[in-house]
Design an enzyme around this catalytic site. Structure first.
Site, PDB file in Angstrom:
ATOM      1  CE1 TYR A 141      -3.205  -3.000   0.958  1.00 56.82           C
ATOM      2  CE2 TYR A 141      -4.554  -1.025   0.857  1.00 56.82           C
ATOM      3  CZ  TYR A 141      -4.441  -2.395   0.844  1.00 56.82           C
ATOM      4  OH  TYR A 141      -5.572  -3.162   0.724  1.00 56.82           O
ATOM      5  CE  LYS A 217       2.977 -18.164  -1.174  1.00 55.15           C
ATOM      6  NZ  LYS A 217       2.161 -19.398  -1.107  1.00 55.15           N
ATOM      7  CG  ASP A 250      -0.677 -20.637   0.415  1.00 58.42           C
ATOM      8  OD1 ASP A 250      -0.110 -20.420   1.506  1.00 58.42           O
ATOM      9  OD2 ASP A 250      -0.150 -21.318  -0.489  1.00 58.42           O
ATOM     10  CG  ASP A 274      -7.789  -5.343   1.822  1.00 52.84           C
ATOM     11  OD1 ASP A 274      -8.795  -4.909   2.405  1.00 52.84           O
ATOM     12  OD2 ASP A 274      -7.689  -5.404   0.578  1.00 52.84           O
ATOM     13  CG  ASP A 278     -13.179  -8.152   2.562  1.00 52.28           C
ATOM     14  OD1 ASP A 278     -12.906  -7.330   3.460  1.00 52.28           O
ATOM     15  OD2 ASP A 278     -13.649  -7.823   1.454  1.00 52.28           O
TER      16      ASP A 278
HETATM   17  C1  IPM Z   1     -10.448  -1.814   3.694  1.00 48.44           C
HETATM   18  C2  IPM Z   1     -10.696  -1.393   2.274  1.00 48.44           C
HETATM   19  C3  IPM Z   1      -9.605  -0.430   1.831  1.00 48.44           C
HETATM   20  C4  IPM Z   1      -8.271  -1.135   1.932  1.00 48.44           C
HETATM   21  C5  IPM Z   1      -9.821   0.148   0.411  1.00 48.44           C
HETATM   22  C6  IPM Z   1     -11.163   0.815   0.286  1.00 48.44           C
HETATM   23  C7  IPM Z   1      -8.725   1.081  -0.016  1.00 48.44           C
HETATM   24  O1  IPM Z   1     -10.766  -2.504   1.443  1.00 48.44           O
HETATM   25  O2  IPM Z   1     -10.459  -0.934   4.582  1.00 48.44           O
HETATM   26  O3  IPM Z   1     -10.286  -3.002   3.943  1.00 48.44           O
HETATM   27  O4  IPM Z   1      -7.840  -1.795   0.986  1.00 48.44           O
HETATM   28  O5  IPM Z   1      -7.639  -1.022   2.984  1.00 48.44           O
HETATM   29 MG    MG Z   2     -10.728  -4.355   2.498  1.00 52.08          MG
END
Ligand code: IPM
Ligand code: MG
Length: 386
Positions: A141, A217, A250, A274, A278
């Site tokens: 990032y 990794k 992984d 990130d 999710d």
């Molecule tokens: C998160 C989001 C952000 C990230 C995006 C919107 C830039 O996916 O907060 O997880 O990648 O950090």
């Molecule tokens: Mg995210």
């Protein structure tokens, strides 16, 4: 204590809706603050050539912390297409507002709990309780990217492996950032009671040590994840009462689905965090249940992990729980532990009862109905109070 000053940033899409719902709950809890609204998001990119105007940065500087709803972020081609002509001529370049705030205020810890509230129909399994500590300022990032590789880079040994026509992104990992995210994970683990209930000292023989899993990794990205792992190992030595293990990213993705109950704390680099957060959200009902805290030494910003969800924006049906739980994390950070616990308990009760469910939970109730139900729980005396 003076009322905290909180930057109030609705942002785009469902951001404003879930933030408004959260305000109802915060007000009902008796928490008092000065909420100061700020401009952020896609509208400001289109109109002003930046999703994070300077006046908003100033607002952040004079507040204690920020609550953010959600912001839209799109790939560069789409961003340029939607920008007003004047700003395109001036050479405006899109960069994500959230990422800029994380870096500008050095909010290096991204803490993302994935907790299965009992009775949530979306839980993959009951009992899941994982906290992901995601490094929040570097890794993939850094924003150091090139559509075409600068000629100078070709003089460096190793670059012959990279195809000439490639676009490249730099993955930067420092020992300093790796140490501080590892410390955040370990100190959090060390402060918690042992798993199995009993507090650390008085732990019964069945109570297990807390565990931190460092996810990497390093078998491929030897240099960068080598730095990350060596820092995590050094921090682990300072916490003999916390179990430490390492896992490839992984394998971790697979294990999270196969056996989520084996995980406790996960510490990892920015992009892996990130993605895994999710995945972790989906284990416990989806993005509607995934809060997050971006915390530095002097400032913090609290936001749900979800985006602005344009497909359901304006319909009043977004699940506000992730935003409300983000506010709970804010209250903890502000030292309002009792109020934080009270709200989290109210959320848990509403989920368990199952009378109010938003569409993501298989129900047909709306954002404000969910918030109202949670707020109503705050009015009732809690079962544990005398
Ligand atoms: C998160 C989001 C952000 C990230 C995006 C919107 C830039 O996916 O907060 O997880 O990648 O950090
Ligand atoms: Mg995210």
């Amino acid at each position: 204590m003076a009322r905290p000053r909180i930057a109030w940033l609705p942002g785009d899409g469902i951001g404003g809706e879930v933030l408004q719902a959260t305000r109802l709950v915060l007000d009902e809890s008796g928490f008092e603050a000065n909420y100061i609204p700020g401009d952020i998001g896609w509208e400001f990119w289109k109109k002003e050539g930046t999703p994070l105007p300077n006046r908003t940065i100033e607002l952040l500087r004079r507040t204690d912390c920020a609550l953010l709803g959600a912001v839209t972020s799109k790939p560069t081609v789409d961003a340029m297409r939607e920008l007003s002509d004047g700003f395109r001529a001036k050479g405006a370049r899109y960069s994500s507002a959230v990422l800029r705030i994380r870096r500008m205020f050095d909010l290096y810890t991204c803490k993302r709990p994935c907790r299965a509230y009992p009775g949530n129909p979306g839980n993959l399994r009951e009992g899941i309780n994982i906290t992901i500590f995601r490094e929040n300022t570097e890794g993939l990032y850094t924003g150091a990217e090139w559509d075409k590789i600068p000629q100078e880079l070709y003089n460096i040994r190793g670059m012959e492996r990279v195809p000439r026509q490639a676009a490249i992104t730099i993955r930067a990992i420092t020992r300093k950032a790796s140490l501080r995210i590892a410390k955040a994970a370990f100190s959090h683990a060390a402060d918690l009671p042992r798993r199995g209930g009993a507090p650390n000292e008085a732990a019964g023989k069945d109570a297990k040590k807390r565990r931190v899993t460092a996810v990497h990794k390093a078998n491929v990205m030897r240099a960068t994840d080598g730095v990350f792992l060596s820092a995590a190992r050094d921090v682990a030595k300072e916490y003999p009462n916390v179990e430490y293990e390492e896992m490839l990213v992984d394998a971790c993705a697979m294990q999270l689905v196969r056996d989520p109950l084996r995980f406790d704390m996960i510490v990892t680099t920015n992009m892996f965090g990130d993605i895994l957060s999710d995945l972790g959200a989906q284990l416990v009902g989806g993005m509607g249940f995934a809060p997050s805290a971006n915390v530095g030494d002097g400032y913090a910003m609290f936001e749900p992990s979800h985006g602005s969800a344009p497909d359901i924006a304006g319909k009043g049906i977004a699940n506000p729980v992730a935003m409300i739980l983000s506010a709970v994390m804010m209250l903890e950070w502000l030292g309002k532990k009792d109020t934080a616990e009270k709200i989290e308990r109210a959320v848990a009760e509403v989920i368990l009862e199952g009378m109010v469910r938003t569409p993501d939970m298989g129900g047909n109730m709306g954002t404000m109905a969910m918030a109202t139900a949670i707020a109503a729980k705050l009015k009732q005396p809690s079962p544990s109070s005398p």
